[in-house]
Design an enzyme around this catalytic site. Structure first.
Site, mmCIF file in Angstrom:
data_model
loop_
_atom_site.group_PDB
_atom_site.id
_atom_site.type_symbol
_atom_site.label_atom_id
_atom_site.label_comp_id
_atom_site.label_asym_id
_atom_site.label_seq_id
_atom_site.Cartn_x
_atom_site.Cartn_y
_atom_site.Cartn_z
ATOM 1 N N GLU A 27 0.831 -1.209 0.000
ATOM 2 C CA GLU A 27 0.000 0.000 0.000
ATOM 3 C C GLU A 27 0.861 1.252 0.000
ATOM 4 O OE1 GLU A 27 -2.635 -0.360 3.337
ATOM 5 O OE2 GLU A 27 -4.231 -1.189 2.072
ATOM 6 N N GLY A 162 -34.017 40.494 3.369
ATOM 7 C CA GLY A 162 -34.416 40.986 2.053
ATOM 8 C C GLY A 162 -35.545 40.162 1.481
ATOM 9 N N GLY A 164 -37.617 37.610 -0.980
ATOM 10 C CA GLY A 164 -37.276 36.265 -1.410
ATOM 11 C C GLY A 164 -36.631 36.232 -2.787
ATOM 12 N N GLY A 165 -35.635 35.374 -2.947
ATOM 13 C CA GLY A 165 -35.032 35.157 -4.251
ATOM 14 C C GLY A 165 -33.834 36.015 -4.583
ATOM 15 N N GLY A 167 -30.898 35.943 -3.008
ATOM 16 C CA GLY A 167 -29.631 35.257 -2.764
ATOM 17 C C GLY A 167 -29.163 35.232 -1.332
ATOM 18 N N LYS A 168 -30.083 35.370 -0.377
ATOM 19 C CA LYS A 168 -29.677 35.377 1.033
ATOM 20 C C LYS A 168 -29.065 34.040 1.443
ATOM 21 C CE LYS A 168 -33.807 36.266 2.363
ATOM 22 N NZ LYS A 168 -34.370 36.276 0.973
ATOM 23 N N THR A 169 -29.724 32.943 1.053
ATOM 24 C CA THR A 169 -29.203 31.624 1.405
ATOM 25 C C THR A 169 -27.871 31.361 0.711
ATOM 26 O OG1 THR A 169 -31.447 30.764 1.721
ATOM 27 C CG2 THR A 169 -29.697 29.152 1.384
#
Length: 210
Positions: A27, A162, A164-165, A167-169
């Site tokens: 090995e 902010g 939704g949509g 880009g917070k996540t």
């Protein structure tokens, strides 16, 4: 052998009886071959209850083991070539930068190794690579870093607010991937939402070291 080929990093743990195992030696030869490839893996030797020079020079218990190997293959040309390959691999591995854990508190030495590997290899390469194409992401990350003050040993939460949509996540995941390797424990919980009419919030929370 396939697992070795697909690994980014190899920890080779040398003990006094390591050289008695032909399987371990085979090995090791494979590991050192993978290291020499174009995108070679990182090899870190760990010297557990054995002097690095004994590994490097095949002396002491390693000399005894190799005397037995050479006796076994003394009339076998291919076998002796294999033995020489083992010697070469041992010398090359023992010359690499590694960890000697013979002295001191073993658990602390192991933690140093874990921390080193975590800092180098546990980042999410996919996420970081993907997020490099997100316009303006770097400015958001720098702003979050300054507010989190990761170097301070306390609890700190930063909300990203902010509609939704927007880009917070994505931003929360980016800062997690960037900083989580510096923490002793980390977990990213996605899609945890508070019911709001038009706005929502993502949080990144840093807790002190345990």
């Amino acid at each position: 052998m396939k697992a070795i080929e697909k690994s980014q990093i190899a920890l080779v743990i040398f003990s006094r009886n390591y050289a008695t195992s032909r399987w371990c030696l085979n090995e090791l030869v494979k590991i050192m071959e993978c290291k020499e490839e174009e995108n070679g893996q990182t090899v870190i030797p760990i010297f557990y209850d054995v002097d690095p020079s004994h590994v490097r020079n095949q002396s002491e218990s390693f000399a005894v083991a190799f005397a037995e190997h050479e006796l076994k293959y003394k009339d076998d040309v291919e076998g002796m070539q294999k033995v020489q390959g083992w010697r070469t691999a041992l010398t090359a591995a023992a010359n690499l930068k590694g960890y000697d854990i013979r002295d001191g508190i073993e658990s602390e030495k192991i933690q140093l190794i874990v921390d080193y590997i975590s800092s180098k290899f546990c980042k999410s390469d996919y996420s970081i690579s993907f997020l490099q194409d997100v316009v303006g992401i770097n400015a958001h990350l720098e702003e979050l870093k300054s507010r989190l003050q990761i170097e301070i040993n306390d609890v700190r939460s930063v909300g990203i607010w902010g509609i939704g949509g927007i880009g917070k996540t994505t931003i929360a995941k980016a800062i997690f991937d960037t900083l989580s390797h510096q923490l002793k424990a980390a977990c990213f919980l996605a899609n945890v939402k508070r019911k709001c009419k038009k706005e929502s919030t993502s949080f990144f929370t840093k807790y002190p070291s345990l």
